[in-house]
Scaffold this motif. Structure first.
Motif, PDB file in Angstrom:
ATOM      1  N   ILE A 208       0.844  -1.201   0.000  1.00  0.00           N
ATOM      2  CA  ILE A 208       0.000   0.000   0.000  1.00  0.00           C
ATOM      3  C   ILE A 208       0.873   1.244   0.000  1.00  0.00           C
ATOM      4  O   ILE A 208       1.826   1.351   0.766  1.00  0.00           O
ATOM      5  N   ARG A 209       0.529   2.176  -0.876  1.00  0.00           N
ATOM      6  CA  ARG A 209       1.218   3.459  -0.938  1.00  0.00           C
ATOM      7  C   ARG A 209       0.196   4.578  -0.815  1.00  0.00           C
ATOM      8  O   ARG A 209      -0.930   4.442  -1.289  1.00  0.00           O
ATOM      9  N   LYS A 210       0.594   5.664  -0.207  1.00  0.00           N
ATOM     10  CA  LYS A 210      -0.280   6.838  -0.099  1.00  0.00           C
ATOM     11  C   LYS A 210      -0.647   7.295  -1.512  1.00  0.00           C
ATOM     12  O   LYS A 210       0.215   7.388  -2.378  1.00  0.00           O
ATOM     13  N   GLY A 211      -1.944   7.522  -1.729  1.00  0.00           N
ATOM     14  CA  GLY A 211      -2.421   7.959  -3.034  1.00  0.00           C
ATOM     15  C   GLY A 211      -2.928   6.827  -3.912  1.00  0.00           C
ATOM     16  O   GLY A 211      -3.571   7.076  -4.924  1.00  0.00           O
ATOM     17  N   SER A 212      -2.646   5.578  -3.533  1.00  0.00           N
ATOM     18  CA  SER A 212      -3.155   4.461  -4.332  1.00  0.00           C
ATOM     19  C   SER A 212      -4.637   4.226  -4.031  1.00  0.00           C
ATOM     20  O   SER A 212      -5.128   4.570  -2.962  1.00  0.00           O
ATOM     21  N   ILE A 213      -5.332   3.645  -4.989  1.00  0.00           N
ATOM     22  CA  ILE A 213      -6.762   3.346  -4.842  1.00  0.00           C
ATOM     23  C   ILE A 213      -6.894   1.883  -4.437  1.00  0.00           C
ATOM     24  O   ILE A 213      -6.403   0.984  -5.134  1.00  0.00           O
ATOM     25  N   ILE A 214      -7.554   1.669  -3.306  1.00  0.00           N
ATOM     26  CA  ILE A 214      -7.756   0.304  -2.810  1.00  0.00           C
ATOM     27  C   ILE A 214      -9.172   0.143  -2.260  1.00  0.00           C
ATOM     28  O   ILE A 214      -9.874   1.116  -2.027  1.00  0.00           O
ATOM     29  N   SER A 215      -9.545  -1.111  -2.057  1.00  0.00           N
ATOM     30  CA  SER A 215     -10.755  -1.444  -1.300  1.00  0.00           C
ATOM     31  C   SER A 215     -10.299  -2.178  -0.059  1.00  0.00           C
ATOM     32  O   SER A 215      -9.357  -2.967  -0.102  1.00  0.00           O
ATOM     33  N   CYS A 216     -10.975  -1.915   1.037  1.00  0.00           N
ATOM     34  CA  CYS A 216     -10.615  -2.541   2.300  1.00  0.00           C
ATOM     35  C   CYS A 216     -11.881  -3.094   2.957  1.00  0.00           C
ATOM     36  O   CYS A 216     -12.868  -2.377   3.109  1.00  0.00           O
ATOM     37  N   VAL A 217     -11.819  -4.365   3.322  1.00  0.00           N
ATOM     38  CA  VAL A 217     -12.906  -4.989   4.069  1.00  0.00           C
ATOM     39  C   VAL A 217     -12.462  -5.007   5.525  1.00  0.00           C
ATOM     40  O   VAL A 217     -11.385  -5.520   5.849  1.00  0.00           O
ATOM     41  N   TYR A 218     -13.298  -4.426   6.403  1.00  0.00           N
ATOM     42  CA  TYR A 218     -12.899  -4.307   7.802  1.00  0.00           C
ATOM     43  C   TYR A 218     -14.101  -4.499   8.729  1.00  0.00           C
ATOM     44  O   TYR A 218     -15.252  -4.362   8.327  1.00  0.00           O
TER      45      TYR A 218
ATOM     46  N   LEU B  51      -4.914   2.772   9.026  1.00  0.00           N
ATOM     47  CA  LEU B  51      -5.024   2.958   7.587  1.00  0.00           C
ATOM     48  C   LEU B  51      -6.188   3.915   7.368  1.00  0.00           C
ATOM     49  O   LEU B  51      -7.287   3.664   7.866  1.00  0.00           O
ATOM     50  N   GLN B  52      -5.935   4.999   6.664  1.00  0.00           N
ATOM     51  CA  GLN B  52      -7.007   5.951   6.391  1.00  0.00           C
ATOM     52  C   GLN B  52      -7.271   5.972   4.894  1.00  0.00           C
ATOM     53  O   GLN B  52      -6.382   6.263   4.095  1.00  0.00           O
ATOM     54  N   ILE B  53      -8.522   5.646   4.527  1.00  0.00           N
ATOM     55  CA  ILE B  53      -8.966   5.705   3.142  1.00  0.00           C
ATOM     56  C   ILE B  53      -9.962   6.846   3.067  1.00  0.00           C
ATOM     57  O   ILE B  53     -11.024   6.777   3.701  1.00  0.00           O
ATOM     58  N   VAL B  54      -9.615   7.879   2.336  1.00  0.00           N
ATOM     59  CA  VAL B  54     -10.349   9.147   2.270  1.00  0.00           C
ATOM     60  C   VAL B  54     -10.538   9.644   3.713  1.00  0.00           C
ATOM     61  O   VAL B  54      -9.569  10.035   4.337  1.00  0.00           O
ATOM     62  N   ASN B  55     -11.752   9.594   4.282  1.00  0.00           N
ATOM     63  CA  ASN B  55     -11.976  10.070   5.657  1.00  0.00           C
ATOM     64  C   ASN B  55     -12.196   8.932   6.648  1.00  0.00           C
ATOM     65  O   ASN B  55     -12.461   9.183   7.819  1.00  0.00           O
ATOM     66  N   THR B  56     -12.115   7.694   6.188  1.00  0.00           N
ATOM     67  CA  THR B  56     -12.367   6.541   7.050  1.00  0.00           C
ATOM     68  C   THR B  56     -11.058   6.024   7.646  1.00  0.00           C
ATOM     69  O   THR B  56     -10.154   5.621   6.914  1.00  0.00           O
ATOM     70  N   LYS B  57     -10.979   6.058   8.973  1.00  0.00           N
ATOM     71  CA  LYS B  57      -9.795   5.540   9.662  1.00  0.00           C
ATOM     72  C   LYS B  57     -10.071   4.120  10.127  1.00  0.00           C
ATOM     73  O   LYS B  57     -11.085   3.863  10.776  1.00  0.00           O
ATOM     74  N   ILE B  58      -9.146   3.215   9.799  1.00  0.00           N
ATOM     75  CA  ILE B  58      -9.333   1.799  10.094  1.00  0.00           C
ATOM     76  C   ILE B  58      -8.114   1.296  10.854  1.00  0.00           C
ATOM     77  O   ILE B  58      -6.972   1.469  10.418  1.00  0.00           O
ATOM     78  N   SER B  59      -8.362   0.634  11.972  1.00  0.00           N
ATOM     79  CA  SER B  59      -7.285   0.023  12.738  1.00  0.00           C
ATOM     80  C   SER B  59      -6.774  -1.205  11.983  1.00  0.00           C
ATOM     81  O   SER B  59      -7.549  -1.962  11.406  1.00  0.00           O
ATOM     82  N   PHE B  60      -5.464  -1.405  11.998  1.00  0.00           N
ATOM     83  CA  PHE B  60      -4.885  -2.575  11.341  1.00  0.00           C
ATOM     84  C   PHE B  60      -5.526  -3.865  11.859  1.00  0.00           C
ATOM     85  O   PHE B  60      -5.719  -4.814  11.113  1.00  0.00           O
ATOM     86  N   ASP B  61      -5.861  -3.890  13.151  1.00  0.00           N
ATOM     87  CA  ASP B  61      -6.416  -5.104  13.764  1.00  0.00           C
ATOM     88  C   ASP B  61      -7.809  -5.452  13.249  1.00  0.00           C
ATOM     89  O   ASP B  61      -8.261  -6.577  13.410  1.00  0.00           O
ATOM     90  N   ASP B  62      -8.505  -4.482  12.638  1.00  0.00           N
ATOM     91  CA  ASP B  62      -9.860  -4.720  12.147  1.00  0.00           C
ATOM     92  C   ASP B  62      -9.918  -5.072  10.667  1.00  0.00           C
ATOM     93  O   ASP B  62     -10.977  -5.409  10.147  1.00  0.00           O
ATOM     94  N   ILE B  63      -8.783  -5.021   9.974  1.00  0.00           N
ATOM     95  CA  ILE B  63      -8.764  -5.277   8.531  1.00  0.00           C
ATOM     96  C   ILE B  63      -8.844  -6.779   8.261  1.00  0.00           C
ATOM     97  O   ILE B  63      -8.090  -7.572   8.827  1.00  0.00           O
TER      98      ILE B  63
END
Length: 102
Positions: free
Chosen positions: A51-61, A84-96
């Motif tokens: 994962i790199r900043k600026g890349s487009i991804i989908s995350c299931v959490y 991990l923050q995708i746009v405005n959504t902050k996700i804990s690594f433990d929840d991914i």
């Protein structure tokens, strides 16, 4: 009967305020959080390193008893805070659960 009184009899009646919201919350099915196997953890770890900043991804959490999927641009990847923050959504690594590269 006046038109105003006649119309009032057809207005929705809510005997208990908040009942609709409470019923919708009760209808929500919660699921337990999936514990990753060693193999799943290793695969997810490899994806996290790509994962790199600026890349487009989908995350299931996992969030509040359900699994959600968010797709968007990576705004932040903080390995110290394990966020991990995708746009405005902050996700804990433990929840991914999974990362999908678009």
């Amino acid at each position: 009967m006046s038109p105003d009184k006649r119309a009032a009899q057809f207005l929705p009646f809510q005997a208990v305020k908040g009942l609709d919201e409470a019923l919708r919350a009760k209808e929500k099915i919660t699921v337990p959080k999936i514990e990753l196997s060693e193999e799943m953890f290793e695969e997810l770890d490899k994806k996290m390193h790509d994962i790199r900043k600026g890349s487009i991804i989908s995350c299931v959490y996992f969030h509040k008893g359900e699994y959600l999927k968010v797709t968007g641009m990576v705004a932040r990847l903080d390995e110290v805070a394990r966020i991990l923050q995708i746009v405005n959504t902050k996700i804990s690594f433990d929840d991914i659960l999974d990362i999908i590269f678009e």
